[in-house]
Design a protein around this motif. Structure first.
Motif, mmCIF file in Angstrom:
data_model
loop_
_atom_site.group_PDB
_atom_site.id
_atom_site.type_symbol
_atom_site.label_atom_id
_atom_site.label_comp_id
_atom_site.label_asym_id
_atom_site.label_seq_id
_atom_site.Cartn_x
_atom_site.Cartn_y
_atom_site.Cartn_z
ATOM 1 N N VAL A 88 0.849 -1.203 0.000
ATOM 2 C CA VAL A 88 0.000 0.000 0.000
ATOM 3 C C VAL A 88 0.881 1.248 0.000
ATOM 4 C CG1 VAL A 88 -1.601 1.350 1.414
ATOM 5 C CG2 VAL A 88 -1.991 -1.097 1.082
ATOM 6 N N VAL A 89 1.887 1.259 0.850
ATOM 7 C CA VAL A 89 2.792 2.415 0.927
ATOM 8 C C VAL A 89 3.600 2.543 -0.361
ATOM 9 C CG1 VAL A 89 4.752 3.411 2.159
ATOM 10 C CG2 VAL A 89 2.880 2.358 3.443
ATOM 11 N N ARG A 90 4.111 1.427 -0.877
ATOM 12 C CA ARG A 90 4.901 1.462 -2.118
ATOM 13 C C ARG A 90 4.063 2.062 -3.254
ATOM 14 N NH1 ARG A 90 7.289 -3.833 -2.914
ATOM 15 N NH2 ARG A 90 8.979 -2.963 -1.700
ATOM 16 N N LEU A 93 3.780 5.785 -2.806
ATOM 17 C CA LEU A 93 5.037 6.474 -3.119
ATOM 18 C C LEU A 93 5.265 6.552 -4.621
ATOM 19 C CD1 LEU A 93 7.385 5.014 -0.363
ATOM 20 C CD2 LEU A 93 6.235 7.227 -0.394
ATOM 21 N N GLN A 94 4.876 5.502 -5.336
ATOM 22 C CA GLN A 94 5.063 5.502 -6.785
ATOM 23 C C GLN A 94 4.170 6.523 -7.476
ATOM 24 O OE1 GLN A 94 4.462 1.337 -7.653
ATOM 25 N NE2 GLN A 94 6.652 0.897 -7.524
ATOM 26 N N GLN A 95 3.042 6.873 -6.859
ATOM 27 C CA GLN A 95 2.150 7.875 -7.441
ATOM 28 C C GLN A 95 2.732 9.280 -7.334
ATOM 29 O OE1 GLN A 95 -1.531 7.377 -5.378
ATOM 30 N NE2 GLN A 95 -1.842 5.295 -6.141
ATOM 31 N N GLY A 96 3.667 9.476 -6.440
ATOM 32 C CA GLY A 96 4.283 10.784 -6.274
ATOM 33 C C GLY A 96 3.622 11.578 -5.162
ATOM 34 N N ALA A 97 4.381 12.492 -4.600
ATOM 35 C CA ALA A 97 3.907 13.284 -3.460
ATOM 36 C C ALA A 97 2.766 14.218 -3.843
ATOM 37 C CB ALA A 97 5.068 14.069 -2.856
ATOM 38 N N GLN A 98 2.819 14.792 -5.038
ATOM 39 C CA GLN A 98 1.763 15.721 -5.454
ATOM 40 C C GLN A 98 0.405 15.022 -5.546
ATOM 41 O OE1 GLN A 98 3.550 17.383 -9.010
ATOM 42 N NE2 GLN A 98 3.896 19.326 -7.947
ATOM 43 N N ALA A 99 0.395 13.768 -5.931
ATOM 44 C CA ALA A 99 -0.852 13.010 -6.023
ATOM 45 C C ALA A 99 -1.504 12.845 -4.650
ATOM 46 C CB ALA A 99 -0.597 11.645 -6.648
ATOM 47 N N GLY A 101 -1.454 15.388 -2.312
ATOM 48 C CA GLY A 101 -1.763 16.689 -1.754
ATOM 49 C C GLY A 101 -0.576 17.551 -1.361
ATOM 50 N N PHE A 102 0.627 17.101 -1.622
ATOM 51 C CA PHE A 102 1.797 17.916 -1.300
ATOM 52 C C PHE A 102 2.113 18.827 -2.480
ATOM 53 C CE2 PHE A 102 2.331 14.067 1.311
ATOM 54 C CZ PHE A 102 2.367 14.657 2.568
ATOM 55 N N GLU A 103 2.619 20.032 -2.161
ATOM 56 C CA GLU A 103 2.874 21.025 -3.202
ATOM 57 C C GLU A 103 3.973 20.572 -4.165
ATOM 58 O OE1 GLU A 103 4.413 25.569 -3.263
ATOM 59 O OE2 GLU A 103 2.882 25.073 -1.775
ATOM 60 N N ALA A 104 5.072 20.109 -3.623
ATOM 61 C CA ALA A 104 6.187 19.664 -4.458
ATOM 62 C C ALA A 104 6.168 18.141 -4.553
ATOM 63 C CB ALA A 104 7.518 20.125 -3.858
ATOM 64 N N ASP A 105 6.624 17.630 -5.680
ATOM 65 C CA ASP A 105 6.639 16.176 -5.874
ATOM 66 C C ASP A 105 7.926 15.591 -5.296
ATOM 67 O OD1 ASP A 105 5.364 13.886 -6.617
ATOM 68 O OD2 ASP A 105 6.135 13.902 -8.666
ATOM 69 N N LEU A 106 8.104 15.802 -4.006
ATOM 70 C CA LEU A 106 9.304 15.344 -3.311
ATOM 71 C C LEU A 106 8.870 14.606 -2.057
ATOM 72 C CD1 LEU A 106 12.430 15.465 -2.816
ATOM 73 C CD2 LEU A 106 11.956 17.541 -1.498
ATOM 74 N N TRP A 107 9.341 13.370 -1.901
ATOM 75 C CA TRP A 107 9.041 12.608 -0.694
ATOM 76 C C TRP A 107 10.107 12.886 0.342
ATOM 77 C CZ3 TRP A 107 4.525 10.857 0.367
ATOM 78 C CH2 TRP A 107 3.682 10.380 -0.638
ATOM 79 N N THR A 108 9.704 13.367 1.494
ATOM 80 C CA THR A 108 10.614 13.517 2.626
ATOM 81 C C THR A 108 10.239 12.452 3.646
ATOM 82 O OG1 THR A 108 9.148 15.027 3.812
ATOM 83 C CG2 THR A 108 10.741 16.032 2.279
ATOM 84 N N LEU A 109 11.089 12.236 4.616
ATOM 85 C CA LEU A 109 10.796 11.248 5.640
ATOM 86 C C LEU A 109 9.488 11.593 6.362
ATOM 87 C CD1 LEU A 109 11.745 8.697 7.012
ATOM 88 C CD2 LEU A 109 13.103 10.096 8.563
ATOM 89 N N GLU A 110 9.288 12.870 6.658
ATOM 90 C CA GLU A 110 8.062 13.293 7.333
ATOM 91 C C GLU A 110 6.833 13.005 6.473
ATOM 92 O OE1 GLU A 110 6.044 17.255 9.384
ATOM 93 O OE2 GLU A 110 7.983 17.417 8.397
ATOM 94 N N ARG A 111 6.925 13.314 5.183
ATOM 95 C CA ARG A 111 5.794 13.079 4.283
ATOM 96 C C ARG A 111 5.491 11.582 4.161
ATOM 97 N NH1 ARG A 111 6.669 17.279 -0.775
ATOM 98 N NH2 ARG A 111 6.217 19.177 0.410
#
Length: 127
Positions: A88-90, A93-99, A101-111
């Motif tokens: 589920v998590v994988r 993550l493959q969909q991207g951060a913007q998908a 609701g995050f502004e930038a398509d960057l995965w951080t540890l917090e996100r």
């Protein structure tokens, strides 16, 4: 391959091997080559490993057979996520951060942690 065969092949989803599974497969291939009387240098080249690793595998194989080179259960703390939760998590993550609701398509540890909790893969206190 016929169109029908390709359609059937596309429907059959084989999950990719994990790193430990790939490593074990490489060691088992080395065992096959040892049994063919190949030298450690030849085996190292054929399986794409450093010769010293292959020499270590050969010593283990000579002492304990192929079983000595099989994967052993992981020791230490059990994982927080089971295989289904990891998938589920994988997928998220493959969909991207913007998908998500995050502004930038960057995965951080917090996100990633927020995504894990949001998908109820883990309770908030564990993420």
């Amino acid at each position: 391959m016929s169109d029908e065969s390709q359609a059937v092949a596309a429907e059959v989803s084989v999950p990719p091997l994990t790193r430990p599974q790939l490593a074990e497969a490489r060691r088992m291939r080395a065992v096959e080559l040892f049994e063919q009387q190949r030298t450690s240098s030849e085996v190292a080249r054929m399986v794409g490993m450093h010769p010293e690793s292959v020499r270590r595998w050969r010593r283990q194989w000579e002492q304990g057979g192929a079983q000595a080179l099989r994967r052993r259960p992981a020791t230490g703390r059990p994982p927080k996520l089971d295989d289904a939760q990891v998938e589920v998590v994988r997928s998220a993550l493959q969909q991207g951060a913007q998908a998500h609701g995050f502004e930038a398509d960057l995965w951080t540890l917090e996100r990633v942690g927020l995504s894990v909790v949001h998908r109820r893969a883990l309770p908030p206190r564990c993420a």
